[in-house]
Design a protein around this motif. Structure first.
Motif, short mmCIF file in Angstrom:
data_model
loop_
_atom_site.label_atom_id
_atom_site.label_comp_id
_atom_site.label_asym_id
_atom_site.label_seq_id
_atom_site.Cartn_x
_atom_site.Cartn_y
_atom_site.Cartn_z
N HIS A 8 35.17 43.59 40.47
CA HIS A 8 36.08 43.74 39.19
C HIS A 8 35.36 43.62 37.95
O HIS A 8 34.33 42.81 37.97
CB HIS A 8 37.30 43.00 39.16
N GLU A 12 39.54 43.59 36.07
CA GLU A 12 40.31 45.09 36.23
C GLU A 12 39.20 45.64 37.60
O GLU A 12 38.11 45.72 37.40
CB GLU A 12 40.04 46.14 35.16
N PRO A 13 40.08 45.89 38.62
CA PRO A 13 39.16 46.49 39.68
C PRO A 13 38.38 47.80 39.50
O PRO A 13 38.72 48.80 38.73
CB PRO A 13 40.09 46.65 40.91
N THR A 14 37.05 47.67 39.88
CA THR A 14 36.18 48.80 39.29
C THR A 14 36.76 49.99 40.23
O THR A 14 37.31 49.92 41.38
CB THR A 14 34.84 48.66 39.91
N SER A 17 35.52 50.05 43.90
CA SER A 17 36.55 49.15 44.58
C SER A 17 37.70 49.86 45.24
O SER A 17 38.23 49.64 46.32
CB SER A 17 36.71 47.86 43.85
N VAL A 39 38.41 38.68 46.28
CA VAL A 39 38.00 38.62 44.97
C VAL A 39 37.32 37.59 44.55
O VAL A 39 37.61 36.45 45.11
CB VAL A 39 39.01 39.08 43.86
N ALA A 47 43.04 40.65 38.83
CA ALA A 47 43.29 41.98 39.66
C ALA A 47 44.32 42.22 40.56
O ALA A 47 44.58 42.99 40.94
CB ALA A 47 41.99 42.27 40.21
N ARG A 50 47.02 44.80 40.18
CA ARG A 50 46.64 46.10 40.28
C ARG A 50 46.55 46.47 41.86
O ARG A 50 46.68 47.46 42.40
CB ARG A 50 45.31 46.53 39.63
#
Lengths: 322, 256
Positions: A8, A12-14, A17, A39, A47, A50
């Motif tokens: 992340h 925020e998760p990439t 990912s 995580v 994260a 999401r």
């Protein structure tokens, strides 16, 4: 249970990912298993919300604060210990430098095979999978049979779609037992780039230049076009080898893989090794004097002509549009 | 300082790829062979460190007898020694490859016989992304992948790698292992004289054991994905195409 490894940025998760979670969710569906995620970092728990959109039921938040900064060996050891604790049928990581590196550590310390850059996985008692070789020019079909399957998802091969049904994930703190030796490799410091603009791998528009550009100075026209389109300039291996652009700009098998909305390829012939780097582009517009160039077949749109005549004219037209 | 660069013989990376009829391999009947691009940079990095700090540079490859050709290229790039871990040419798994390399790189005390072990980030053909990690773990040395900058100072390797918007810097105590990427350096051109000299140099040969481990990973077949050969839509010729390009960018693709 299938375990997704989530990177992340600030909680925020990439994108990579979420792509890997899409593969992990497919593997979970194949085997009627649940989907968990792991995580790291103090912002990792942020994260969670999401991840619920992507079907993750349990988020294992690695609580060791020493892991807030990236330390590949320690993260690999932590994931290996989590694998011991929760016994997933598979771990799926993004096919990034970090994802491949961390999962390779898990494979090494737990003596497990790992399949890098998967494009398709059919999970059953053993795993039948497809993975990229030759930077994506070839696909290998393989069988993987292991107590825990270690898989990384090839970047930009999976669309990061949310799950059909959102779940409310629970968060479990996981406290690995890590001695100081596991932290012998870690980010010491980060030097910010003096290059302005969006990194090539994240740009929504990329203007690429190849041998046809002719010189380092002639990239100015491409820089202008990239500016006008809110994008970034890239280059083919030939142009990098000529010394016209730095290696960081290289698009292709041994360079950056891009996934913009639009790739404008100027003076690039379209060798296989280049095309595997830009196949994630939604649209490819080629500008080339040679109507027979490979990119004129492989691209979506083409202008037959000298980029030194076409690009300045296009820049003028775009300026007057603004 | 003693360095080891681990390299792989691969079919020419610039060539058009066709497969053998049994779909098990790349048809190399009309192809030359080369060193994986990242690994060519590993050789350059190894010899540069020796130029800066003294010691020896060794190139090592696991592969068939013919891989001696790539080792000679390494010698012509001024590596001092070469070791071939000779196989029957069949592809080895990353784990078997790593175990064999670790055995060959181990000194009498059980630790690494080299101060710095260099790998390519991934081989051009198999791209497994894990041989370097597995060797490092077997030898219990620190490891970093994706390295695009490398300096050695006072027994510490300062390794850099690119991330979005910057460069991460790592410090690894030697002995250490790194996997490097193209761009870290410009591999030197081996002169004809150096190539002639390299032909006379001895290549140490060993026959490694191929060991198993937990689980299996087996190649079933290779496939060359079908490419979309439909021609691109030609918007026009020369500057006269510009109005149509602008319309495309504005109305269809919505990027302006």
């Amino acid at each position: 249970m299938i375990l997704g490894l989530v990177e992340h940025a600030g909680g925020e998760p990439t994108e990579e990912s979420l792509e890997a979670l899409t593969l992990a969710r497919e593997v979970a569906a194949d085997t009627d298993a649940s989907l968990d995620a792991v995580v790291f970092g103090v912002e990792g728990a942020a994260a969670t919300d999401r991840l619920g959109d992507h079907g993750v039921e349990t988020v294992h938040h690695v609580a060791d604060r020493r892991l807030d900064t990236y330390a590949p060996e320690a993260r690999g050891e932590a994931v290996a210990q989590l694998v011991d604790a929760v016994d997933p049928a598979a771990v799926v990581a993004p096919g990034t430098t970090r994802g491949n590196e961390v999962l390779a550590h898990v494979g090494a310390v737990r003596d497990l095979p790992m399949a890098a850059n998967c494009t398709d996985v059919d999970a059953g008692e053993e795993y039948e999978l497809a993975r990229q070789r030759w930077g994506g020019s070839l696909v290998e079909h393989a069988r993987l049979d292991a107590p825990t399957a270690l898989l990384t998802a090839a970047a930009h091969e999976f669309s990061p779609e949310p799950a059909a049904e959102r779940v409310e994930p629970s968060v479990r703190e996981f406290e690995p037992s890590l001695d100081d030796a596991a932290f012998r490799v870690g980010v010491d410091r980060v030097e910010e780039s003096d290059v302005e603009g969006v990194p090539l791998g994240e740009a929504r528009v990329v203007v690429g230049g190849g041998r046809g550009v002719g010189s380092a100075e002639d990239y100015d026209e491409l820089e202008d076009l990239a500016d006008l389109l809110g994008g970034t300039v890239g280059a083919s291996r030939a142009a990098v080898n000529e010394g016209w652009r730095p290696h960081d700009d290289q698009i292709g098998q041994t360079g950056t893989k891009i996934s913009p909305d639009l790739y404008v390829a100027c003076g690039i012939s379209g060798a296989v090794q280049h095309m595997v780097g830009c196949k994630g582009a939604d649209s490819v517009l080629a500008i080339n004097t040679d109507p027979e160039a490979a990119i004129m077949q492989k691209g979506d749109y083409a202008v037959v002509g000298d980029l030194h005549e076409v690009v300045p004219e296009l820049n003028e037209a775009l300026r007057s549009e603004a | 300082m003693d360095t080891l660069a681990c390299i792989k013989r691969v079919p020419d990376t610039g060539a058009k790829i066709t497969l053998t009829e049994d779909e098990q391999d790349i048809d190399t009947s009309n192809l030359g062979f080369t060193i994986s691009p990242h690994e060519e940079c590993a050789i350059e990095a190894a010899v540069q460190q020796v130029e800066d700090h003294g010691g020896t540079a060794t190139v090592l490859s696991l592969g068939p007898d013919d891989a001696a050709e790539q080792l000679r290229t390494g010698l012509a790039m001024t590596a001092d020694e070469a070791t071939l871990l000779e196989t029957d040419g069949e592809e080895w798994t990353p784990r078997a490859t790593a175990n064999a390399i670790a055995d060959a790189a181990r000194g009498d005390d059980g630790g690494p016989a080299y101060d710095l072990l260099l790998f390519g980030n991934e081989s051009a053909d198999a791209a497994n992304h894990q041989v370097g990690v597995r060797v490092a773990r077997a030898l219990d040395v620190p490891f970093l992948a994706g390295v695009t900058g490398l300096d050695v100072e006072d027994g510490t390797a300062i390794a850099r790698r690119e991330v979005g918007g910057g460069t991460e810097v790592y410090e690894l105590d030697l002995p250490a292992a790194v996997a490097v990427k193209e761009g870290i350096n410009e591999p030197r051109y081996a002169s004809m004289r150096a190539k002639m000299q390299a032909r006379k140099q001895e290549i140490r040969r060993q026959t490694p054991e191929r060991d198993g481990g937990r689980g299996t990973f087996e190649k079933v077949r290779l496939e060359a994905p079908e490419t979309d050969d439909a021609d691109a839509e030609v918007l026009g010729e020369g500057p006269e195409a510009v109005p149509d390009v602008v319309e495309l960018l504005r109305d269809d693709l919505e990027v302006v």
